[in-house]
Design a protein around this motif. Structure first.
Motif, PDB file in Angstrom:
ATOM      1  N   ARG A  77     -13.244  23.528  59.913  1.00 55.39           N
ATOM      2  CA  ARG A  77     -14.176  24.033  58.911  1.00 55.39           C
ATOM      3  C   ARG A  77     -13.851  23.527  57.515  1.00 55.39           C
ATOM      4  N   VAL A  78     -12.589  23.247  57.256  1.00 58.24           N
ATOM      5  CA  VAL A  78     -12.145  22.833  55.929  1.00 58.24           C
ATOM      6  C   VAL A  78     -11.508  21.461  56.023  1.00 58.24           C
ATOM      7  N   LYS A  79     -11.921  20.550  55.163  1.00 64.43           N
ATOM      8  CA  LYS A  79     -11.319  19.221  55.091  1.00 64.43           C
ATOM      9  C   LYS A  79     -10.221  19.280  54.041  1.00 64.43           C
ATOM     10  N   VAL A  80      -8.981  19.105  54.479  1.00 64.62           N
ATOM     11  CA  VAL A  80      -7.860  19.193  53.545  1.00 64.62           C
ATOM     12  C   VAL A  80      -7.536  17.811  52.982  1.00 64.62           C
ATOM     13  N   LYS A  81      -7.014  17.793  51.759  1.00 64.48           N
ATOM     14  CA  LYS A  81      -6.681  16.532  51.096  1.00 64.48           C
ATOM     15  C   LYS A  81      -5.198  16.229  51.124  1.00 64.48           C
ATOM     16  N   GLY A  82      -4.402  17.133  51.640  1.00 68.05           N
ATOM     17  CA  GLY A  82      -2.973  16.866  51.667  1.00 68.05           C
ATOM     18  C   GLY A  82      -2.214  17.988  52.327  1.00 68.05           C
ATOM     19  N   ALA A  83      -0.940  17.747  52.548  1.00 64.89           N
ATOM     20  CA  ALA A  83      -0.057  18.756  53.128  1.00 64.89           C
ATOM     21  C   ALA A  83       0.990  19.148  52.089  1.00 64.89           C
ATOM     22  N   ILE A  84       1.308  20.420  52.059  1.00 63.16           N
ATOM     23  CA  ILE A  84       2.280  20.932  51.108  1.00 63.16           C
ATOM     24  C   ILE A  84       3.596  21.178  51.836  1.00 63.16           C
ATOM     25  N   HIS A  85       4.684  20.704  51.258  1.00 66.01           N
ATOM     26  CA  HIS A  85       6.033  20.910  51.794  1.00 66.01           C
ATOM     27  C   HIS A  85       6.817  21.661  50.719  1.00 66.01           C
ATOM     28  N   TRP A  86       7.460  22.721  51.087  1.00 61.33           N
ATOM     29  CA  TRP A  86       8.309  23.379  50.107  1.00 61.33           C
ATOM     30  C   TRP A  86       9.305  24.289  50.789  1.00 61.33           C
ATOM     31  N   LEU A  87      10.351  24.596  50.039  1.00 63.41           N
ATOM     32  CA  LEU A  87      11.338  25.600  50.406  1.00 63.41           C
ATOM     33  C   LEU A  87      11.466  26.529  49.210  1.00 63.41           C
ATOM     34  N   PRO A  88      11.558  27.821  49.441  1.00 62.36           N
ATOM     35  CA  PRO A  88      11.780  28.708  48.301  1.00 62.36           C
ATOM     36  C   PRO A  88      13.202  28.504  47.772  1.00 62.36           C
ATOM     37  N   ALA A  89      13.343  28.322  46.485  1.00 65.06           N
ATOM     38  CA  ALA A  89      14.665  28.062  45.908  1.00 65.06           C
ATOM     39  C   ALA A  89      15.594  29.254  46.091  1.00 65.06           C
ATOM     40  N   ASP A  90      15.039  30.468  46.019  1.00 64.52           N
ATOM     41  CA  ASP A  90      15.887  31.630  46.242  1.00 64.52           C
ATOM     42  C   ASP A  90      16.015  31.856  47.752  1.00 64.52           C
ATOM     43  N   GLY A  91      17.215  31.941  48.210  1.00 59.95           N
ATOM     44  CA  GLY A  91      17.444  32.164  49.637  1.00 59.95           C
ATOM     45  C   GLY A  91      17.757  30.901  50.417  1.00 59.95           C
ATOM     46  N   CYS A  92      17.598  29.742  49.794  1.00 54.82           N
ATOM     47  CA  CYS A  92      17.937  28.491  50.477  1.00 54.82           C
ATOM     48  C   CYS A  92      19.229  27.936  49.885  1.00 54.82           C
ATOM     49  N   PRO A  93      20.175  27.599  50.745  1.00 57.20           N
ATOM     50  CA  PRO A  93      21.437  27.053  50.229  1.00 57.20           C
ATOM     51  C   PRO A  93      21.258  25.630  49.703  1.00 57.20           C
ATOM     52  N   THR A  94      22.179  25.230  48.845  1.00 54.93           N
ATOM     53  CA  THR A  94      22.178  23.859  48.355  1.00 54.93           C
ATOM     54  C   THR A  94      23.146  23.033  49.201  1.00 54.93           C
ATOM     55  N   ALA A  95      22.914  21.753  49.232  1.00 57.96           N
ATOM     56  CA  ALA A  95      23.773  20.839  49.980  1.00 57.96           C
ATOM     57  C   ALA A  95      23.981  19.576  49.163  1.00 57.96           C
ATOM     58  N   GLU A  96      25.118  18.965  49.358  1.00 58.15           N
ATOM     59  CA  GLU A  96      25.361  17.643  48.794  1.00 58.15           C
ATOM     60  C   GLU A  96      24.722  16.649  49.746  1.00 58.15           C
ATOM     61  N   VAL A  97      23.888  15.776  49.208  1.00 55.33           N
ATOM     62  CA  VAL A  97      23.196  14.780  50.032  1.00 55.33           C
ATOM     63  C   VAL A  97      23.542  13.402  49.476  1.00 55.33           C
ATOM     64  N   ARG A  98      24.059  12.570  50.335  1.00 55.17           N
ATOM     65  CA  ARG A  98      24.465  11.218  49.947  1.00 55.17           C
ATOM     66  C   ARG A  98      23.427  10.233  50.433  1.00 55.17           C
ATOM     67  N   LEU A  99      22.838   9.513  49.489  1.00 55.68           N
ATOM     68  CA  LEU A  99      21.776   8.562  49.796  1.00 55.68           C
ATOM     69  C   LEU A  99      22.344   7.150  49.697  1.00 55.68           C
ATOM     70  N   TYR A 100      22.353   6.452  50.807  1.00 52.83           N
ATOM     71  CA  TYR A 100      22.921   5.109  50.852  1.00 52.83           C
ATOM     72  C   TYR A 100      21.817   4.067  50.872  1.00 52.83           C
ATOM     73  N   GLU A 101      22.029   2.999  50.122  1.00 54.45           N
ATOM     74  CA  GLU A 101      21.126   1.852  50.084  1.00 54.45           C
ATOM     75  C   GLU A 101      21.922   0.628  50.527  1.00 54.45           C
ATOM     76  N   GLN A 102      21.327  -0.561  50.380  1.00 57.75           N
ATOM     77  CA  GLN A 102      22.035  -1.788  50.747  1.00 57.75           C
ATOM     78  C   GLN A 102      23.332  -1.904  49.961  1.00 57.75           C
ATOM     79  N   LEU A 103      24.393  -2.318  50.644  1.00 58.89           N
ATOM     80  CA  LEU A 103      25.689  -2.450  49.996  1.00 58.89           C
ATOM     81  C   LEU A 103      25.722  -3.651  49.051  1.00 58.89           C
ATOM     82  N   PHE A 104      25.022  -4.718  49.433  1.00 58.98           N
ATOM     83  CA  PHE A 104      25.046  -5.938  48.621  1.00 58.98           C
ATOM     84  C   PHE A 104      23.664  -6.242  48.060  1.00 58.98           C
ATOM     85  N   THR A 105      23.642  -6.848  46.883  1.00 58.31           N
ATOM     86  CA  THR A 105      22.377  -7.259  46.268  1.00 58.31           C
ATOM     87  C   THR A 105      21.913  -8.608  46.789  1.00 58.31           C
TER      88      THR A 105
END
Length: 153
Positions: free
Chosen positions: A51-79
């Motif tokens: 019935r409804v045509k949506v234009k996008g999807a929403i992703h979220w987590l509530p900041a209160d109640g969700c733990p934080t984590a250290e996230v390490r983002l790796y890219e190419q080692l050499f240029t």
């Protein structure tokens, strides 16, 4: 502009948005997201889903109640694809942005992961709980691979 008002502006710009995993649609009739109408019968798999045509999807987590984590983002080692070609010192081709560490909110269930448990973080890639640094109360995740190959661009 505050983070909340930026989020409200983004939601309002979608007009109709589907929560991830087909929960239900929100119709935003104006630029004020507080005037939104919740339509539970538009849930994925119901008769009203089309019935409804949506234009996008929403992703979220509530900041209160969700733990934080250290996230390490790796890219190419050499240029350079061949960092030691022509007798060059390979250290001159080390990518200074090959490792970036950020803090992220994660689902509470992910924070209780065991070392070497693997997850897909939506829109970011596949991650593994660090073997040495991941601990209860201090989740640490390393990106294994991105969802898209940005190196070919």
């Amino acid at each position: 502009m505050t983070q909340t008002s930026l989020i409200q502006k983004r939601i309002a710009s979608l007009r109709a948005a589907m929560q991830r995993h087909g929960l239900a649609a929100w119709i935003v009739p104006s630029s004020d997201p507080h005037l939104s109408e919740y339509l539970p019968d538009t849930r994925s798999g119901t008769d009203g889903a089309n019935r409804v045509k949506v234009k996008g999807a929403i992703h979220w987590l509530p900041a209160d109640g969700c733990p934080t984590a250290e996230v390490r983002l790796y890219e190419q080692l050499f240029t350079d694809p061949q960092p030691d070609a022509g007798g060059r010192d390979f250290r001159e081709s080390i990518n200074p942005a090959s490792r970036r560490v950020v803090t992220a909110f994660v689902e509470p269930a992910v924070a209780t992961a065991q070392p070497e448990d693997r997850y897909q973080f939506e829109r970011h890639g596949y991650f593994v709980a660090d073997l040495r640094d991941h601990a209860p109360g201090r989740p640490v995740f390393n990106r294994i691979t991105t969802l898209r190959d940005s190196r070919s661009k």
